[in-house]
Scaffold this motif. Structure first.
Motif, PDB file in Angstrom:
ATOM      1  N   MET A   1       0.820  -1.187   0.000  1.00  0.00           N
ATOM      2  CA  MET A   1       0.000   0.000   0.000  1.00  0.00           C
ATOM      3  C   MET A   1       0.866   1.254   0.000  1.00  0.00           C
ATOM      4  N   ALA A   2       1.944   1.216   0.777  1.00  0.00           N
ATOM      5  CA  ALA A   2       2.832   2.378   0.828  1.00  0.00           C
ATOM      6  C   ALA A   2       3.443   2.645  -0.546  1.00  0.00           C
ATOM      7  N   GLU A   3       3.840   1.610  -1.243  1.00  0.00           N
ATOM      8  CA  GLU A   3       4.394   1.802  -2.584  1.00  0.00           C
ATOM      9  C   GLU A   3       3.381   2.507  -3.477  1.00  0.00           C
ATOM     10  N   GLY A   4       2.151   2.075  -3.437  1.00  0.00           N
ATOM     11  CA  GLY A   4       1.110   2.680  -4.262  1.00  0.00           C
ATOM     12  C   GLY A   4       0.914   4.149  -3.954  1.00  0.00           C
ATOM     13  N   TYR A   5       0.840   4.486  -2.677  1.00  0.00           N
ATOM     14  CA  TYR A   5       0.647   5.889  -2.315  1.00  0.00           C
ATOM     15  C   TYR A   5       1.891   6.731  -2.567  1.00  0.00           C
ATOM     16  N   LEU A   6       3.067   6.191  -2.314  1.00  0.00           N
ATOM     17  CA  LEU A   6       4.285   6.957  -2.600  1.00  0.00           C
ATOM     18  C   LEU A   6       4.393   7.249  -4.090  1.00  0.00           C
ATOM     19  N   ARG A   7       4.096   6.271  -4.917  1.00  0.00           N
ATOM     20  CA  ARG A   7       4.104   6.501  -6.366  1.00  0.00           C
ATOM     21  C   ARG A   7       3.088   7.581  -6.741  1.00  0.00           C
ATOM     22  N   LEU A  32      -7.949  -4.656  -3.316  1.00  0.00           N
ATOM     23  CA  LEU A  32      -9.351  -4.229  -3.293  1.00  0.00           C
ATOM     24  C   LEU A  32      -9.525  -2.874  -2.610  1.00  0.00           C
ATOM     25  N   ILE A  33      -8.979  -2.713  -1.428  1.00  0.00           N
ATOM     26  CA  ILE A  33      -9.223  -1.468  -0.695  1.00  0.00           C
ATOM     27  C   ILE A  33      -8.433  -0.292  -1.279  1.00  0.00           C
ATOM     28  N   MET A  34      -7.313  -0.567  -1.917  1.00  0.00           N
ATOM     29  CA  MET A  34      -6.588   0.510  -2.598  1.00  0.00           C
ATOM     30  C   MET A  34      -7.365   0.950  -3.834  1.00  0.00           C
ATOM     31  N   LYS A  35      -7.958   0.016  -4.532  1.00  0.00           N
ATOM     32  CA  LYS A  35      -8.771   0.357  -5.699  1.00  0.00           C
ATOM     33  C   LYS A  35      -9.947   1.239  -5.296  1.00  0.00           C
ATOM     34  N   GLU A  36     -10.513   0.994  -4.103  1.00  0.00           N
ATOM     35  CA  GLU A  36     -11.585   1.849  -3.591  1.00  0.00           C
ATOM     36  C   GLU A  36     -11.145   3.317  -3.522  1.00  0.00           C
ATOM     37  N   ASP A  37      -9.854   3.539  -3.294  1.00  0.00           N
ATOM     38  CA  ASP A  37      -9.319   4.895  -3.174  1.00  0.00           C
ATOM     39  C   ASP A  37      -8.668   5.367  -4.479  1.00  0.00           C
ATOM     40  N   GLY A  38      -8.890   4.634  -5.567  1.00  0.00           N
ATOM     41  CA  GLY A  38      -8.399   5.058  -6.872  1.00  0.00           C
ATOM     42  C   GLY A  38      -6.954   4.715  -7.173  1.00  0.00           C
ATOM     43  N   ILE A  39      -6.332   3.847  -6.375  1.00  0.00           N
ATOM     44  CA  ILE A  39      -4.938   3.455  -6.578  1.00  0.00           C
ATOM     45  C   ILE A  39      -4.902   1.984  -6.988  1.00  0.00           C
ATOM     46  N   ASP A  40      -4.344   1.708  -8.161  1.00  0.00           N
ATOM     47  CA  ASP A  40      -4.255   0.334  -8.656  1.00  0.00           C
ATOM     48  C   ASP A  40      -2.885  -0.246  -8.304  1.00  0.00           C
ATOM     49  N   ILE A  41      -2.879  -1.205  -7.398  1.00  0.00           N
ATOM     50  CA  ILE A  41      -1.621  -1.871  -7.034  1.00  0.00           C
ATOM     51  C   ILE A  41      -1.586  -3.309  -7.545  1.00  0.00           C
ATOM     52  N   SER A  42      -2.496  -3.650  -8.434  1.00  0.00           N
ATOM     53  CA  SER A  42      -2.607  -5.038  -8.901  1.00  0.00           C
ATOM     54  C   SER A  42      -1.380  -5.500  -9.686  1.00  0.00           C
ATOM     55  N   ARG A  43      -0.598  -4.566 -10.223  1.00  0.00           N
ATOM     56  CA  ARG A  43       0.598  -4.943 -10.983  1.00  0.00           C
ATOM     57  C   ARG A  43       1.871  -4.876 -10.147  1.00  0.00           C
ATOM     58  N   GLN A  44       1.738  -4.467  -8.905  1.00  0.00           N
ATOM     59  CA  GLN A  44       2.913  -4.441  -8.032  1.00  0.00           C
ATOM     60  C   GLN A  44       3.332  -5.866  -7.720  1.00  0.00           C
TER      61      GLN A  44
END
Length: 121
Positions: A1-7, A32-44
């Protein structure tokens, strides 16, 4: 999650890498919960810290006490930051309760990452 938000918050101001003491895969509830906030981490990907042994980092952020204690000493001039977040993967209860714990941790991580980028990049 941190990677997604830092990016997200750093945009093109920094190259962001993410690793742990062990590689476990990206948690489906976190996706799932990151996608709710508009951040896609599915490829991390889930990477071990050894993957990045040859990179001279400016900053190293640990996000749990276990990582802080077990993180190998990285060569170079990296400034180290630490913030212990609860591990939502260890949450128990109903599915709704577990997902809500993921959301709570997500929001803590989001706030931390936003402030980190504003203060350091």
């Amino acid at each position: 999650m941190a990677e997604g938000y830092l990016r997200h918050f750093a945009d093109d101001k920094a190259d962001i890498y993410s690793a742990g003491i062990e590689a476990h895969g990206v948690n489906l509830r976190a996706i799932l919960i990151m996608k709710e906030d508009g951040i896609d981490i599915s490829r991390q990907t889930s990477n071990s810290i050894e993957t990045y042994a040859n990179i001279d980092f400016d900053f190293v952020i640990t996000v749990c006490d276990n990582a802080k204690e077990r993180c190998p000493i990285l060569p170079g001039r990296a400034i180290k930051f630490h913030q212990d977040f609860p591990d939502p993967a260890k949450a128990v209860g109903t599915e709704e309760e577990i997902v809500n714990q993921f959301r709570q941790v997500r929001d803590m991580i989001k706030d931390y990452c936003k402030k980190f980028v504003a203060d350091n990049l």
